[in-house]
Design a protein around this motif. Structure first.
Motif, PDB file in Angstrom:
ATOM      1  N   TYR A  95     -29.040   7.679  -2.660  1.00 56.92           N
ATOM      2  CA  TYR A  95     -30.157   8.545  -2.269  1.00 56.92           C
ATOM      3  C   TYR A  95     -29.730   9.906  -1.726  1.00 56.92           C
ATOM      4  O   TYR A  95     -30.492  10.856  -1.805  1.00 56.92           O
ATOM      5  CB  TYR A  95     -31.011   7.838  -1.201  1.00 56.92           C
ATOM      6  N   GLN A 151     -35.994  -7.984   7.522  1.00 52.98           N
ATOM      7  CA  GLN A 151     -37.118  -7.583   6.662  1.00 52.98           C
ATOM      8  C   GLN A 151     -36.816  -7.803   5.182  1.00 52.98           C
ATOM      9  O   GLN A 151     -37.720  -7.884   4.368  1.00 52.98           O
ATOM     10  CB  GLN A 151     -37.439  -6.112   6.881  1.00 52.98           C
ATOM     11  N   MET A 153     -36.031 -10.017   2.559  1.00 55.06           N
ATOM     12  CA  MET A 153     -36.101 -11.464   2.380  1.00 55.06           C
ATOM     13  C   MET A 153     -35.304 -11.936   1.170  1.00 55.06           C
ATOM     14  O   MET A 153     -34.731 -13.011   1.177  1.00 55.06           O
ATOM     15  CB  MET A 153     -37.558 -11.893   2.227  1.00 55.06           C
ATOM     16  N   GLU A 157     -30.376  -8.646  -1.651  1.00 50.60           N
ATOM     17  CA  GLU A 157     -30.977  -7.318  -1.763  1.00 50.60           C
ATOM     18  C   GLU A 157     -30.424  -6.420  -0.652  1.00 50.60           C
ATOM     19  O   GLU A 157     -30.447  -6.799   0.526  1.00 50.60           O
ATOM     20  CB  GLU A 157     -32.500  -7.412  -1.633  1.00 50.60           C
ATOM     21  N   GLU A 160     -30.990  -0.098   2.167  1.00 49.80           N
ATOM     22  CA  GLU A 160     -30.506   1.204   1.751  1.00 49.80           C
ATOM     23  C   GLU A 160     -30.408   2.185   2.918  1.00 49.80           C
ATOM     24  O   GLU A 160     -31.146   2.043   3.906  1.00 49.80           O
ATOM     25  CB  GLU A 160     -31.417   1.794   0.656  1.00 49.80           C
ATOM     26  N   SER A 180     -36.093  -2.083   9.750  1.00 46.41           N
ATOM     27  CA  SER A 180     -36.606  -1.805  11.083  1.00 46.41           C
ATOM     28  C   SER A 180     -35.519  -1.407  12.080  1.00 46.41           C
ATOM     29  O   SER A 180     -35.825  -1.092  13.221  1.00 46.41           O
ATOM     30  CB  SER A 180     -37.352  -3.030  11.609  1.00 46.41           C
ATOM     31  N   ARG A 204     -38.235   1.598  20.266  1.00 45.75           N
ATOM     32  CA  ARG A 204     -38.789   1.689  18.921  1.00 45.75           C
ATOM     33  C   ARG A 204     -39.878   2.764  18.879  1.00 45.75           C
ATOM     34  O   ARG A 204     -40.764   2.786  19.726  1.00 45.75           O
ATOM     35  CB  ARG A 204     -39.386   0.336  18.530  1.00 45.75           C
ATOM     36  N   GLY A 207     -42.425   3.239  13.207  1.00 51.60           N
ATOM     37  CA  GLY A 207     -43.008   1.959  12.836  1.00 51.60           C
ATOM     38  C   GLY A 207     -42.613   1.491  11.464  1.00 51.60           C
ATOM     39  O   GLY A 207     -42.814   0.328  11.133  1.00 51.60           O
ATOM     40  N   TYR A 209     -39.938   2.388   7.797  1.00 53.39           N
ATOM     41  CA  TYR A 209     -38.574   2.811   7.484  1.00 53.39           C
ATOM     42  C   TYR A 209     -38.477   4.335   7.489  1.00 53.39           C
ATOM     43  O   TYR A 209     -39.477   5.040   7.388  1.00 53.39           O
ATOM     44  CB  TYR A 209     -38.092   2.203   6.171  1.00 53.39           C
ATOM     45  N   ASN A 279     -52.659   7.950   5.460  1.00 52.90           N
ATOM     46  CA  ASN A 279     -51.366   7.297   5.643  1.00 52.90           C
ATOM     47  C   ASN A 279     -50.277   8.325   5.374  1.00 52.90           C
ATOM     48  O   ASN A 279     -49.798   8.450   4.256  1.00 52.90           O
ATOM     49  CB  ASN A 279     -51.270   6.105   4.691  1.00 52.90           C
TER      50      ASN A 279
ATOM     51  N   GLY B 728     -50.602  -0.650   3.528  1.00 55.05           N
ATOM     52  CA  GLY B 728     -50.053   0.530   4.197  1.00 55.05           C
ATOM     53  C   GLY B 728     -51.097   1.192   5.072  1.00 55.05           C
ATOM     54  O   GLY B 728     -50.793   1.696   6.153  1.00 55.05           O
ATOM     55  N   LYS B 733     -48.897  -2.581  10.925  1.00 54.75           N
ATOM     56  CA  LYS B 733     -47.551  -2.280  10.473  1.00 54.75           C
ATOM     57  C   LYS B 733     -46.570  -2.726  11.554  1.00 54.75           C
ATOM     58  O   LYS B 733     -45.795  -1.973  12.084  1.00 54.75           O
ATOM     59  CB  LYS B 733     -47.417  -0.784  10.202  1.00 54.75           C
ATOM     60  N   LYS B 735     -43.636  -4.859  13.482  1.00 53.02           N
ATOM     61  CA  LYS B 735     -42.243  -5.149  13.154  1.00 53.02           C
ATOM     62  C   LYS B 735     -42.118  -6.568  12.609  1.00 53.02           C
ATOM     63  O   LYS B 735     -42.924  -7.440  12.916  1.00 53.02           O
ATOM     64  CB  LYS B 735     -41.378  -4.974  14.390  1.00 53.02           C
ATOM     65  N   GLY B 736     -41.081  -6.734  11.870  1.00 51.37           N
ATOM     66  CA  GLY B 736     -40.852  -8.040  11.298  1.00 51.37           C
ATOM     67  C   GLY B 736     -41.644  -8.293  10.038  1.00 51.37           C
ATOM     68  O   GLY B 736     -41.388  -9.235   9.315  1.00 51.37           O
ATOM     69  N   GLN B 737     -42.567  -7.409   9.787  1.00 49.87           N
ATOM     70  CA  GLN B 737     -43.349  -7.588   8.572  1.00 49.87           C
ATOM     71  C   GLN B 737     -42.475  -7.219   7.364  1.00 49.87           C
ATOM     72  O   GLN B 737     -41.668  -6.294   7.427  1.00 49.87           O
ATOM     73  CB  GLN B 737     -44.561  -6.678   8.625  1.00 49.87           C
ATOM     74  N   GLU B 738     -42.662  -7.933   6.334  1.00 51.46           N
ATOM     75  CA  GLU B 738     -41.860  -7.659   5.155  1.00 51.46           C
ATOM     76  C   GLU B 738     -42.170  -6.261   4.634  1.00 51.46           C
ATOM     77  O   GLU B 738     -43.328  -5.862   4.554  1.00 51.46           O
ATOM     78  CB  GLU B 738     -42.178  -8.691   4.076  1.00 51.46           C
ATOM     79  N   ARG B 739     -41.137  -5.547   4.312  1.00 51.94           N
ATOM     80  CA  ARG B 739     -41.350  -4.163   3.912  1.00 51.94           C
ATOM     81  C   ARG B 739     -42.022  -4.075   2.544  1.00 51.94           C
ATOM     82  O   ARG B 739     -41.825  -4.928   1.687  1.00 51.94           O
ATOM     83  CB  ARG B 739     -40.045  -3.390   3.924  1.00 51.94           C
ATOM     84  N   ARG B 741     -42.303  -0.813   0.806  1.00 49.76           N
ATOM     85  CA  ARG B 741     -41.663   0.221  -0.009  1.00 49.76           C
ATOM     86  C   ARG B 741     -40.217   0.400   0.409  1.00 49.76           C
ATOM     87  O   ARG B 741     -39.811  -0.025   1.487  1.00 49.76           O
ATOM     88  CB  ARG B 741     -42.393   1.546   0.147  1.00 49.76           C
ATOM     89  N   LYS B 742     -39.484   1.082  -0.436  1.00 43.44           N
ATOM     90  CA  LYS B 742     -38.109   1.406  -0.083  1.00 43.44           C
ATOM     91  C   LYS B 742     -37.694   2.692  -0.796  1.00 43.44           C
ATOM     92  O   LYS B 742     -38.275   3.075  -1.819  1.00 43.44           O
ATOM     93  CB  LYS B 742     -37.156   0.265  -0.444  1.00 43.44           C
ATOM     94  N   LYS B 747     -40.496   3.372  -3.640  1.00 51.64           N
ATOM     95  CA  LYS B 747     -40.722   2.363  -4.676  1.00 51.64           C
ATOM     96  C   LYS B 747     -41.230   1.081  -4.030  1.00 51.64           C
ATOM     97  O   LYS B 747     -40.757   0.689  -2.964  1.00 51.64           O
ATOM     98  CB  LYS B 747     -39.396   2.096  -5.388  1.00 51.64           C
ATOM     99  N   VAL B 749     -41.329  -2.551  -3.215  1.00 56.69           N
ATOM    100  CA  VAL B 749     -40.232  -3.529  -3.220  1.00 56.69           C
ATOM    101  C   VAL B 749     -40.574  -4.715  -4.119  1.00 56.69           C
ATOM    102  O   VAL B 749     -39.773  -5.169  -4.918  1.00 56.69           O
ATOM    103  CB  VAL B 749     -39.939  -4.000  -1.776  1.00 56.69           C
TER     104      VAL B 749
END
Lengths: 392, 764
Positions: A95, A151, A153, A157, A160, A180, A204, A207, A209, A279, B728, B733, B735-739, B741-742, B747, B749
């Protein structure tokens, strides 16, 4: 002078015979390709940087979505890079690319899915001097990997690193990650992780990435992070303590008289504000002295002014860094992915999903002009002072 | 001195002179004159003496005698002179006589010669204009021209047409305008010069040599010709013998064979055959004994035997006499070759299918034979002299069963056309031979089923669209003629040209198009279309060995693929159009469904297909997809060459933002205001690029389902995108929530997890 990379694709133009003669499959680049040949695997360029001048000669380095580091001669940029280094496997995305000067040596720092890879730039120069063309194999002198993330799973994977920044004062390397944990801080000398901030429970703030990190050399080793949550966060890099968080949406709404809105390409004007459901994310930042410029976008975009318009929008906003006060803002129809300060033009230049370069006055933050660009999606912008050059 | 003395002396001198002169006068003409002078002189002297005598009567005797003496001498002298003169005269007279005779002879000869000369001159004059017709003809023939008049005419025509510098290929040929020149050119092989004239006698020898050498050459040629004729005669005789064998012996043998095979046929063949009864019994008993494993091997062996025996039926063999009759008929040779090729292929396929060797995927010699039941090849007589070969194919037999089961029976018939029931729909390809063009044309007759029939044969092989006549030399000739005609009829109105075009189109519609593969199957050896050559050259340059070799097997494979693809496409488009929103969830090919993916496991999509409509543009369809209040418009352009050229999708949000990347280079003013949506672009890239994700390479029929597979993935991807946006937007939103986008490109995920192909693609 502005040079644009020759990058584009068109589905209808390309015939794809995958039934009769499967050898004629075409590869597509979503926005930009480092190689135009049909046989080559095209990829997206996410990061670019100009190398420090060596006897008046500079090189353009770019990293691609298929794990390649490509080097071009900045004087004569052709479709084919003079050197390609496969930094990671083709399914791992790179990136960002940065040049840093550490211990009197120029290092090339590349970040992405494989973490952070640090190369000696001299190794690249040696390869260029030895007239080695094409693919070469170079091993990084150091590798920095983020923590295994809760995060992520899926097994295997990677997490990045979206962007890196180097602080010469304490020889620290900052990298913002897609999980996170937020921003990682590594000691470049000992190659050890010093700590993380921005994603932990204590301090923190971000919220989601992070997209960008910028280190500002001052007494406190100011570090700025920005990301998917639409906030710009100021950190004391030395102590890894939060200084302040600026929510872009709130700031712009509070200072709506300083924000101009673009309506259907008819110019800027009228005072509106972001609605609650917007957003926003901040994709990139750059600064000119004490002035900080940030760009990003809004996904839901159900803002007041464009209720009947598109559900995506972008913004460009400027702040005064020492006082962290909002200066000006502008909401556009297209989201932006990159911004860079151009010394020669004395203006910020941004690029995004509109396939155009937008020029912003560095003092007032007003849009001064637009220029068409070959790629329809711009993820990176780099400026070179000598020779005066800009790539998108 | 006294005069008398003088006279004597003179007389003496004269006599002496006379004496002297007598010796010389005979031979010399001058002597004659001298003699005459002497005679005159003597006569004068005598007369003078006589005068003296007469005048002097008183002379003394001495003087008298002297005078008489001198007179006598003079007289004697005179006499002698007279005598000499007389002799001489006589001699002269004789000589004159002789001379006269000679002169007379000469004059006679002269007259004769003059006459002959005049005669010959007349002859020469008459022959100078003689026209050697044969020689002239021969000269023109040798020069490769017709005649001077024709040449002149053509030259004049050319001049009229303004072609002043007509290049005839040879400068000397251009100089030849008359027959004389032609003969000269023929005899001397050079341009006409003054020295090289065949009428110039000096060239006579050279001409003779040339003609003799030519005559020798011709005589040798005649000998060869006669030999060839005799050989031809022998060959004719042999042919007669062989044709006699073909006409009489072979039919006899074939009949004998058929007669001999009748009993076998009755035994093995047909539903009521003894063998089939036996087989049925065996089969039934085999079912009954299904539980016994020991009998399985026996059953298999029996089955093999039956299959092998079924080959003996070989029903096509009974058509051999019919085929032979066809060969004897006036069926044009190319059509006969085509018929045999197709019929042979059908035989091969049927035979191989019976023994189970017919597998389209096999790479051996027996593999690759694809066919379908209901395939039939017949020969029809259109008119008296016009024959047609008709290849009939049953569409329902070609289309896989899953198409009908998935899309329903209504899919295979065009609701607007009055086509027969779908199960009975058939397709005929009519091949006809055009003697003028020298090529075989192919026309599709699809029983009014336009979806399948239209453009079915176009580009069956790359660049073989039938737009150019494969008979290149003839087409070039025609083009030249047309150009000439066009030039000559330059002033005519364009209506005529329009009429001609319409006529040509009608004719084309009637007889179809001359595809290159038709010519190959018909045994006509024409050069392939230029593009094909280029393609081959390009490929050879690229060192890629891939190239489709046109043969009956390849043609049938391509044809059946095309029909299957057309019919499947027609079915699925009809299904989508008919069912609209009731088509959800979008059906996919059974092979690409996961066995374990029960309805419970399958992700439920909120996005649904709302409508499917056809735009005015024949090959463009628009799918409207709805998810809650959001709408996505997905347009697809389908090529005639589907699925070889897969459909191209373009997506558009309800706000007008599109997913097609329009760079500044192809940005027009019209779409400058159109917004770009990177998320839609990603979906577009996915469906338009990753084509191998929509097909199962082992199952060829899945390629025909690409369109609906792409649509299914568009719906699922868009649903994912929208749900990601919703997540979104939501304040949750934590913490610990599965992401979601990346990366810098944001993109998704989990992109593709909701796809109906997710399980298949992950090998689950």
């Amino acid at each position: 002078m502005i040079r644009l990379s020759p990058l584009s694709t068109d589905f209808a133009a390309a015939k794809r015979f995958f039934f009769q003669g499967s050898t004629n499959e075409y590869s597509y680049g979503s926005s930009s390709s480092c190689k135009k040949s049909r046989t080559s695997t095209s990829g997206t360029i996410f990061g670019s940087a100009f190398s420090p001048a060596r006897s008046g000669k500079t090189y353009l380095v770019a990293c691609t979505s298929n794990g390649l580091i490509c080097v071009w001669d900045s004087i004569c940029i052709s479709a084919e890079p003079i050197i390609r280094v496969q930094a990671s496997t083709a399914d791992k995305v790179l990136y960002d690319v940065q040049f840093i000067a550490s211990s009197g040596e120029t290092l090339l720092v590349v970040s992405g899915d494989p973490g952070i890879l640090v190369y000696k730039w001299s190794a690249f120069l040696n390869a260029i001097d030895d007239l080695i063309d094409g693919n070469i194999v170079l091993e990084p002198i150091a590798k920095f990997k983020p923590h295994p993330s809760p995060q992520v799973m899926a097994f295997g994977e990677p997490v990045e690193i979206n962007c890196t920044s180097y602080s010469a004062l304490d020889n620290m390397l900052y990298g913002v990650a897609g999980d996170s944990f937020g921003c990682y801080q590594w000691d470049l000398e000992s190659e050890k992780l010093v700590g993380t901030f921005g994603g932990g429970a204590k301090n923190r703030c971000n919220g989601d990435y992070l997209h960008h990190v910028m280190s500002v050399p001052n007494n406190n080793n100011l570090v700025l992070t920005a990301g998917e949550d639409g906030a710009i966060t100021f950190w004391n890099g030395k102590e890894r303590k939060l200084i302040e968080t600026i929510n872009v949406q709130d700031t712009m709404n509070k200072n709506k008289e300083s924000v101009s809105w673009q309506i259907q390409n008819k110019g800027f004007g009228s005072t509106h504000q972001w609605s609650n459901g917007s957003n926003l994310w901040v994709s990139c930042m750059d600064r000119k002295g004490d002035w900080l410029a940030a760009v990003g976008g809004s996904e839901s975009g159900n803002n007041v002014s464009l209720r009947s318009g598109p559900n995506t929008a972008g913004f460009m906003a400027t702040w005064h860094l020492p006082t962290r006060t909002f200066n000006s803002g502008c909401v556009t129809r297209e989201s932006y992915n990159a911004i860079a300060y151009n010394q020669n033009l004395d203006s910020f230049v941004s690029g995004g999903n509109d396939g155009q370069l937008t020029f912003w006055d560095s003092a007032t933050g007003e849009c001064t002009g637009r220029s068409g660009c070959t790629p329809s999606l711009i993820y990176t912008l780099s400026c070179s002072a000598a020779p005066s050059m800009m790539v998108a | 001195m006294p005069p008398a003395k003088k006279r004597r002396i003179a007389a003496a001198a004269a006599a002496a002179e006379l004496a002297e002169s007598t010796t010389t006068t005979q031979t010399n003409d001058s002597a004659q004159s001298k003699l005459l002078q002497q005679h005159q002189h003597a006569l004068d002297t005598l007369l003078q003496t006589v005068d003296q005598l007469s005048s002097s009567n008183k002379l003394d005797n001495n003087n008298l005698s002297e005078s008489i003496l001198s007179s006598t001498l003079a007289l004697a002298n005179l006499k002698s002179l007279q005598r000499q003169i007389a002799l001489q005269v006589e001699t002269q007279a004789n000589q004159s006589k002789e001379q006269r005779v000679k002169v007379e002879e000469c004059s006679l000869l002269l007259e004769n010669l003059t006459y002959e000369r005049n005669y010959l001159q007349k002859e020469i004059q008459s022959l100078e204009g003689w026209k050697a017709d044969d020689l002239e003809k021969m000269a023109w023939a040798e020069l490769g021209r017709t005649s001077a008049t024709t040449t002149k005419r053509s030259t004049n025509e050319m001049k009229e047409l303004g072609e002043e510098d007509v290049d005839m290929g040879d400068a000397t040929t251009n100089d030849i305008t008359t027959a004389e020149d032609a003969i000269n050119a023929y005899l001397f092989n050079t341009a006409t010069t003054s020295s090289m004239d065949h009428r110039n006698p000096t060239n006579h020898t050279a001409i003779l040599q040339k003609l003799q050498s030519d005559i020798e050459t011709r005589s040798s040629l005649i000998t060869q010709l006669s030999q060839s004729k005799s050989k031809l005669k022998e060959l004719h005789q042999k042919r007669e013998e062989l044709s006699g064998f073909l006409n009489h012996q072979i039919p006899k043998k074939v009949k004998e064979l058929e007669k001999g095979a009748e009993s076998l046929n009755a035994f093995f063949g047909g539903q009521d055959g003894v063998w089939s009864d036996l087989w049925k019994v065996d089969k039934r008993s085999g079912v009954e004994k299904d539980d016994h494993d020991d009998n399985d091997d026996d059953d298999l062996k029996k089955k093999k035997k039956v299959q092998s025996a079924n080959m003996l039926i070989n029903r096509p063999s009974f058509d051999r006499s019919k085929r032979f009759q066809l060969a004897k008929s006036n069926l044009p040779p190319p059509l006969y070759v085509l018929y045999v090729q197709l019929a042979g292929y059908k035989d091969a396929w049927e035979s191989l299918e019976k023994v189970g060797e017919c597998d389209g995927n096999k790479s051996n010699v027996l593999g690759g034979y694809v066919g379908a039941s209901g395939m039939e090849v017949t020969v029809e007589k259109n008119t008296e002299s016009d024959w047609r070969v008709v290849l009939s194919l049953s569409i329902s037999a070609i289309v896989p069963s899953e198409v009908a089961s998935t899309f329903g029976k209504g899919g295979s018939s065009n609701s607007r056309s009055s086509s027969p029931a779908p199960g009975q729909s058939s397709l005929s390809i009519v091949f006809s031979y055009d003697k003028e063009d020298g090529v075989v044309y192919a026309l599709v007759d699809a029983d009014g089923n336009k979806d399948v029939g239209e453009g079915l044969l176009g580009s069956l092989f790359p660049d073989d669209d039938g737009s150019t006549l494969p008979n290149v030399s003839l087409s070039l000739l025609k083009t030249e003629e047309e150009e000439d005609e066009a030039e000559s009829d330059g002033g005519e109105s364009s209506n005529v040209a329009m009429d001609n075009t319409v006529e040509e189109k009608t004719a084309e519609n009637k007889k179809g198009k001359a595809y290159y593969w038709c010519q190959v199957l018909s045994g006509l050896n024409f050069p392939p279309p230029f593009n094909m050559i280029d393609a081959v050259t390009d490929q050879s340059e690229k060192d890629t060995p891939f190239a489709i070799q046109i043969c009956t097997k390849a043609v049938m494979r391509q044809l059946l693929r095309r029909i299957r693809a057309r019919q499947t496409l027609s079915s699925l488009v009809d299904f989508l159009g008919r069912r609209g929103q009731f088509a959800n969830p979008i059906p996919i090919h059974p092979k690409m469904k996961c066995d374990d993916a029960s309805d419970n496991n399958a992700p439920t999509l909120k996005a649904k297909l709302q409508s499917w409509s056809k735009e005015e543009d024949m090959k463009r369809y628009v799918a409207t997809i709805k998810r809650k209040s959001a709408t996505l418009k997905a347009s697809v352009t389908i090529s005639d060459n589907y699925p070889a050229e897969p459909p191209v999708w373009s997506l558009q949000n309800e706000d007008g933002s599109v997913g097609t990347a329009s760079s500044s280079q192809n940005n027009s003013s019209s779409n400058a205001d159109v917004l770009f949506d990177a998320s839609l672009h990603r979906i577009e890239c996915h469906v338009n690029q990753d084509l191998n994700k929509f097909v199962c390479e082992d199952v060829e029929a899945t390629f025909d389902w690409v369109l609906i597979h792409q649509l299914a993935d568009i719906i699922s991807s868009w649903d994912e995108l929208m749900s990601a946006k919703e997540e979104g937007n939501s304040a949750n939103k934590s913490k610990g929530q599965e992401r979601i986008r990346k990366g810098k490109d944001r993109k998704l995920v989990g992109f593709g997890e909701k796809s109906p192909f997710f399980w298949y693609r992950n090998g689950l």
